[in-house]
Enzyme design. Structure first.
Site, PDB file in Angstrom:
ATOM      1  N   VAL A  14       1.015  -8.754  -4.199  1.00 45.49           N
ATOM      2  CA  VAL A  14       2.342  -8.243  -4.569  1.00 45.49           C
ATOM      3  C   VAL A  14       3.339  -8.462  -3.436  1.00 45.49           C
ATOM      4  CG1 VAL A  14       3.644  -6.216  -5.319  1.00 45.49           C
ATOM      5  CG2 VAL A  14       1.298  -6.555  -6.133  1.00 45.49           C
ATOM      6  N   ALA A  43       4.112  -6.959   8.014  1.00 49.51           N
ATOM      7  CA  ALA A  43       2.880  -6.619   8.736  1.00 49.51           C
ATOM      8  C   ALA A  43       1.666  -6.799   7.832  1.00 49.51           C
ATOM      9  CB  ALA A  43       2.939  -5.168   9.219  1.00 49.51           C
ATOM     10  N   LYS A 105      -0.167   3.990  -6.584  1.00 50.94           N
ATOM     11  CA  LYS A 105      -0.304   5.158  -7.478  1.00 50.94           C
ATOM     12  C   LYS A 105      -1.368   6.134  -6.989  1.00 50.94           C
ATOM     13  CE  LYS A 105      -2.310   1.326  -8.944  1.00 50.94           C
ATOM     14  NZ  LYS A 105      -1.797  -0.020  -8.805  1.00 50.94           N
ATOM     15  N   GLU A 129       8.721   2.641  -8.569  1.00 47.62           N
ATOM     16  CA  GLU A 129       8.761   2.013  -9.902  1.00 47.62           C
ATOM     17  C   GLU A 129       7.538   1.136 -10.153  1.00 47.62           C
ATOM     18  OE1 GLU A 129      11.461   2.260 -12.499  1.00 47.62           O
ATOM     19  OE2 GLU A 129       9.527   1.704 -13.344  1.00 47.62           O
ATOM     20  N   GLY A 134       3.441  -1.868 -13.817  1.00 46.47           N
ATOM     21  CA  GLY A 134       3.925  -3.116 -13.208  1.00 46.47           C
ATOM     22  C   GLY A 134       5.406  -3.344 -13.405  1.00 46.47           C
ATOM     23  N   GLU A 190      -8.019  -4.207  -9.509  1.00 45.52           N
ATOM     24  CA  GLU A 190      -7.960  -3.614  -8.175  1.00 45.52           C
ATOM     25  C   GLU A 190      -9.110  -4.176  -7.335  1.00 45.52           C
ATOM     26  OE1 GLU A 190      -5.590  -1.232  -7.200  1.00 45.52           O
ATOM     27  OE2 GLU A 190      -4.734  -1.824  -9.102  1.00 45.52           O
ATOM     28  N   ASP A 201      -7.480   4.317 -12.327  1.00 46.00           N
ATOM     29  CA  ASP A 201      -6.149   3.726 -12.127  1.00 46.00           C
ATOM     30  C   ASP A 201      -5.191   4.248 -13.208  1.00 46.00           C
ATOM     31  OD1 ASP A 201      -4.433   1.368 -10.927  1.00 46.00           O
ATOM     32  OD2 ASP A 201      -4.366   1.099 -13.102  1.00 46.00           O
ATOM     33  N   LYS A 205      -1.796   6.781 -12.784  1.00 47.18           N
ATOM     34  CA  LYS A 205      -0.488   6.481 -13.386  1.00 47.18           C
ATOM     35  C   LYS A 205      -0.076   7.593 -14.354  1.00 47.18           C
ATOM     36  CE  LYS A 205      -1.315   1.525 -12.823  1.00 47.18           C
ATOM     37  NZ  LYS A 205      -1.918   0.327 -13.438  1.00 47.18           N
ATOM     38  N   GLY A 302       0.019  -7.943 -11.717  1.00 43.52           N
ATOM     39  CA  GLY A 302       0.234  -9.321 -11.278  1.00 43.52           C
ATOM     40  C   GLY A 302       1.372  -9.406 -10.285  1.00 43.52           C
TER      41      GLY A 302
HETATM   42  N1  HSE Z   1      -5.306  -3.108 -11.563  1.00 39.33           N
HETATM   43  C1  HSE Z   1      -4.089  -2.682 -12.134  1.00 39.33           C
HETATM   44  C2  HSE Z   1      -4.057  -3.092 -13.600  1.00 39.33           C
HETATM   45  C3  HSE Z   1      -2.942  -3.309 -11.408  1.00 39.33           C
HETATM   46  O1  HSE Z   1      -4.935  -3.821 -14.015  1.00 39.33           O
HETATM   47  O2  HSE Z   1      -3.186  -2.668 -14.324  1.00 39.33           O
HETATM   48  C4  HSE Z   1      -1.671  -2.574 -11.536  1.00 39.33           C
HETATM   49  O3  HSE Z   1      -1.799  -1.240 -11.221  1.00 39.33           O
END
Ligand code: HSE
Length: 438
Positions: A14, A43, A105, A129, A134, A190, A201, A205, A302
């Site tokens: 990203v 960095a 997140k 955001e 995404g 991830e 994940d 969120k 992505g």
């Molecule tokens: N691994 C996460 C997904 C990436 O597949 O949605 C974005 O949080």
């Protein structure tokens, strides 16, 4: 034109996308926001890997703390992930009064309370955001576009990897493992894919969306989480035969003065928009009391989609700084009163049950009796012929609305009576197209 200096922590997928977006659309952005965004430092622990973008090597450093402290850096972007170093760096920037943009997140779900409090104490803010869905601007939609509304329900396909895997399994009839490998190769998953496929994940969120909707921090232990790891192709096919598609869903509802937040594979009717969200796409359905139902969709993971969300935060923060304000703090916790969370056992919805029953007279009667004794009413039932060698038959039942703890107790009793040849499959059914029940 006024310049705002940016420090980027983390030059991974990203991070490189953010650099590319700024290089590609820097002039366009400057024209739109009246401020030039200048990347001052980047960095990362690895300064040599090819990221597919060209940057002046003098910008690169391994010293994240020096980047944060650099007076030329006005805004810090945290894209290193994890909850230890990332937390330290975010807190360091906030103590200096520097606004932070993050896609992290897990960090917000685990340490949001501390982070937002420190931001407020230092008259600055944290923007996030990119942390949910995404490239889909769902945070801004909840914060601004829907600010007039009480939020009744949110349904979200929030994990691109899960949706990609479910889509592949359904369309190409590949195994779960095969589909997961492809998702990883495409850079969606991830670093620890367990976060994706075991539902955490999505839960992180969901916690963020619920905090925006209800002005509360949502402790992770209040979220019921199930992943897609054990999901079988048979259930995807039976669901299709009944007119449903299986989606990994975050469900957030305000019900009778309580809030329920849960994450699990869910049957969604074929004819609802959520059902047609395929591959790495995410979608969020939000029901507001004034606006009614709204739907947001786009790429949920992505390099460039997530970068689009990071840069949207950059544009907002840069405008604020250019206007001379560090004031415009943003905290999701604008308390809307005391909230109690509904325990999973009290949740009420429709269920898909796949039972492996002993193929002998009267057994279906036992099932119907036990379900009936627990207030569970059957809406549809399907029984397939047993295969030649089998002593068991698969029976799939769709129920009317039932209470979770009653379903679980009924399953326990059927197992105790040795009516079942294998663990029952219990999936929940949600129809976002139907008005809420209470
Ligand atoms: N691994 C996460 C997904 C990436 O597949 O949605 C974005 O949080």
């Amino acid at each position: 034109m006024k310049e705002i200096g940016i420090g980027l922590l983390g030059f991974g997928t990203v991070g490189a996308g953010v650099v590319e977006a700024l290089q590609r659309n820097g002039d366009l952005l400057a024209g739109r926001i009246g401020v030039r965004l200048v990347l001052r430092r980047i960095a990362d622990v690895d300064l040599d890997r090819d990221r597919g973008v060209t940057v002046d090597r003098s910008l690169l450093t391994r010293d994240a703390a020096a980047l944060i402290d650099d007076p030329a850096v006005d805004i810090v972007i945290e894209l290193i992930g994890g909850t230890t170093l990332a937390r330290d760096f975010v807190l360091r920037a906030l103590r200096l009064g520097k606004p932070v943009i993050t896609a992290n997140k897990a960090l917000l779900a685990d340490h949001g309370g501390e982070i937002f409090a420190l931001a407020a104490a230092n008259n600055t803010g944290v923007w996030f955001e990119a942390s949910v869905a995404g490239g889909v601007p769902i945070i801004r939609a909840l914060r601004e576009g829907l600010v007039a509304n009480r939020i009744d329900r949110i349904f979200g396909i929030l994990n691109g990897t899960c949706n990609y895997i479910l889509t592949k399994m359904e369309r190409e009839q590949v195994t779960f493992e095969h589909a997961l490998k492809e998702a990883q190769a495409a850079g969606y998953a991830e670093a620890d894919p367990g976060l994706d496929i075991d539902g955490f994940d999505t839960a992180h969120k969901a916690a963020i969306l619920a905090s925006l909707a209800y002005g509360i921090q949502v402790p992770m232990e209040k979220i019921h989480v199930e992943g897609i790891r054990g999901l079988s192709k048979a259930d995807i096919e039976y669901a299709r035969d009944f007119g449903y598609r299986v989606k990994q869903l975050a469900v957030i509802k305000a019900v009778g003065g309580e809030v329920e937040v849960r994450v699990h594979p869910t049957l969604v009717p074929h004819d609802h928009m959520l059902s047609s969200v395929m591959g790495v796409f995410n979608a969020v359905v939000v029901d507001g009391d004034i606006v009614g139902q709204t739907v947001y969709t786009g790429r949920g993971a992505g390099r460039l989609p997530t970068a689009s969300a990071v840069v949207s935060d950059l544009a907002e923060v840069a405008r604020i700084l250019a206007d001379g304000g560090r004031k415009a703090r943003y905290s999701p916790a604008s308390p809307s009163g005391k909230i109690t969370f509904r325990p999973m056992g009290e949740v009420e919805c429709r269920y898909y049950l796949r039972l492996s029953l002993l193929d002998k007279p009267g057994i279906l009667g036992v099932v119907a009796t036990v379900l009936g004794q627990h207030g569970i009413s059957l809406a549809s039932i399907l029984q397939k012929e047993p295969n030649r060698s089998g002593r068991h038959v698969s029976v799939v039942i769709l129920t009317h609305r039932a209470v979770e703890k009653n379903i679980m107790e009924a399953m326990r009793i059927l197992e105790e009576r040795q009516a079942l040849g294998a663990k029952p499959v219990c999936l929940r059914i949600e129809d976002p197209g139907i008005e809420k029940a209470s």
